[in-house]
Write an enzyme that holds these catalytic residues in place. Sequence first.
Site, PDB file in Angstrom:
ATOM      1  N   GLU A 153     -23.788 -24.313 -10.686  1.00 15.42           N
ATOM      2  CA  GLU A 153     -23.920 -22.913 -11.093  1.00 15.42           C
ATOM      3  C   GLU A 153     -23.626 -21.977  -9.944  1.00 15.42           C
ATOM      4  OE1 GLU A 153     -27.771 -22.143 -12.720  1.00 15.42           O
ATOM      5  OE2 GLU A 153     -27.450 -23.591 -14.334  1.00 15.42           O
ATOM      6  N   CYS A 164     -24.469 -15.717  -5.731  1.00 24.42           N
ATOM      7  CA  CYS A 164     -25.499 -16.709  -5.442  1.00 24.42           C
ATOM      8  C   CYS A 164     -24.850 -18.075  -5.619  1.00 24.42           C
ATOM      9  CB  CYS A 164     -26.656 -16.521  -6.416  1.00 24.42           C
ATOM     10  SG  CYS A 164     -27.912 -17.803  -6.245  1.00 24.42           S
ATOM     11  N   CYS A 182     -30.909 -31.499  -6.632  1.00 22.62           N
ATOM     12  CA  CYS A 182     -31.670 -31.294  -5.402  1.00 22.62           C
ATOM     13  C   CYS A 182     -32.697 -32.410  -5.269  1.00 22.62           C
ATOM     14  CB  CYS A 182     -32.370 -29.937  -5.427  1.00 22.62           C
ATOM     15  SG  CYS A 182     -33.276 -29.577  -3.899  1.00 22.62           S
ATOM     16  N   CYS A 238     -39.214 -29.551  -6.366  1.00 27.99           N
ATOM     17  CA  CYS A 238     -40.211 -28.500  -6.623  1.00 27.99           C
ATOM     18  C   CYS A 238     -40.504 -28.490  -8.134  1.00 27.99           C
ATOM     19  CB  CYS A 238     -39.700 -27.142  -6.163  1.00 27.99           C
ATOM     20  SG  CYS A 238     -39.266 -27.164  -4.413  1.00 27.99           S
ATOM     21  N   CYS A 263     -38.866 -25.879 -10.660  1.00 29.38           N
ATOM     22  CA  CYS A 263     -37.439 -25.553 -10.498  1.00 29.38           C
ATOM     23  C   CYS A 263     -36.561 -26.443 -11.377  1.00 29.38           C
ATOM     24  CB  CYS A 263     -37.061 -25.712  -9.033  1.00 29.38           C
ATOM     25  SG  CYS A 263     -35.285 -25.583  -8.731  1.00 29.38           S
ATOM     26  N   CYS A 269     -31.153 -19.010 -10.186  1.00 32.15           N
ATOM     27  CA  CYS A 269     -31.118 -18.484  -8.835  1.00 32.15           C
ATOM     28  C   CYS A 269     -32.347 -17.622  -8.625  1.00 32.15           C
ATOM     29  CB  CYS A 269     -29.853 -17.643  -8.687  1.00 32.15           C
ATOM     30  SG  CYS A 269     -29.708 -16.858  -7.116  1.00 32.15           S
TER      31      CYS A 269
END
Length: 350
Positions: free
Chosen positions: A95, A108, A115, A119, A122, A342
């Site tokens: 994205e 962004c 990732c 978290c 997220c 974002c």
Amino acid sequence: MRATPVNLYDLTREELRLQLVRWDVNPFHAALLWNYLYLQLVGSFEEMTELPARVRSRLKAESCLGVLPTALETDSNDGFTRKYLLTLGDGARIETVLMRFTGRVTACISSQVGCAMGCVFCATGQMGYTRHLTPGEIVAQAVHVARALRTAREPHRLRNVVLMGMGEPLHNYDAVMHAVDILRDEAGLALGAGRITLSTVGVVPGIRRLAREQRPLHLAVSLHAATQAGRAALVPAAKKWRLDELMAACRDYSTATGRRIFYEWTLIEGQNDSADQARAVGRLLQGLPAQVNLIPLNPTSGYAGTPTRTEAARQFQHILKSEFKIPSSVRQRRGIDIAAGCGQLASTQS
Ligand code: SAH
Ligand code: SF4
């Protein structure tokens, strides 16, 4: 076997010049080629009409233009945010978000596919980690947005880049810094002089390296909680890089660079948005050059929390300001209807 073609977006201006020499092309053409890539923002070799045909065919044989095709493009209802789902060479998707608020045009961009930091709130963390992006794939996202802005009804120049899309940029340090060097080049996109902000979950060795190397970036650190236990519950990476080590690295970073740090705080109702929490973060940051960016939670399917209400966010800001003299902003949840992946949405200062 034929070598993989060189992605031109992977190269700094000097590397491009050296590469031309290796390809037996007069390096005199490097300036024009660079101009095509980053000022004219062309999307194909065919558009580089001022380059001699011989040079063009050599480039075509040896290299590629790592333009990322758009798989999906979505506008937020208010028209301030546009999200691009871009396709990489291996079919993976990332994205990139274009934001236009109060005269600021910001891209962004992502640094990884997925990732590894996990978290809990997220969407990218919930996906898990697939791979790092290459410098060229990071640069291509900024080029994509710059090109979209140039061809818009009211053309604009890309002014700012935030590394706040998918991924943890300090987990992909070398590629990100290489991309930053390309983006900063004054003869190209010219995103130097404080136009690039990098947001990290708190990778302590990366923050220390940024300070040591005096990288000309704005740094944002995702805090979300003011105690070790509270932080570890939201950000698993906090078990590896503990809060006390993180704050020491931030202090040393500000001393070494003379720059303030933005501390990000995703506001989750009933979790980290109380007056006591505001005082805890105030005490943690007191005396440091700091600004707090409060981001009301963007709900995701893998996490049950809800965003803090506006009044509670205002109270949080008020405590930081009146009791600790710490400036803060609340990111307006613009783009929420397109789930802009974002954290950096528009802000209101206090
Ligand atoms: N990996 C980096 C940068 C990408 S995330 C980092 O974590 O800092 C950018 C910001 O968006 C971070 O502060 C992150 O905590 C925040 N964020 C992620 N998911 C969110 C969500 N669902 N709602 C609100 N903020 C979120
Ligand atoms: Fe990764 Fe940042 Fe999402 Fe955490 S918030 S999982 S570090 S992208």
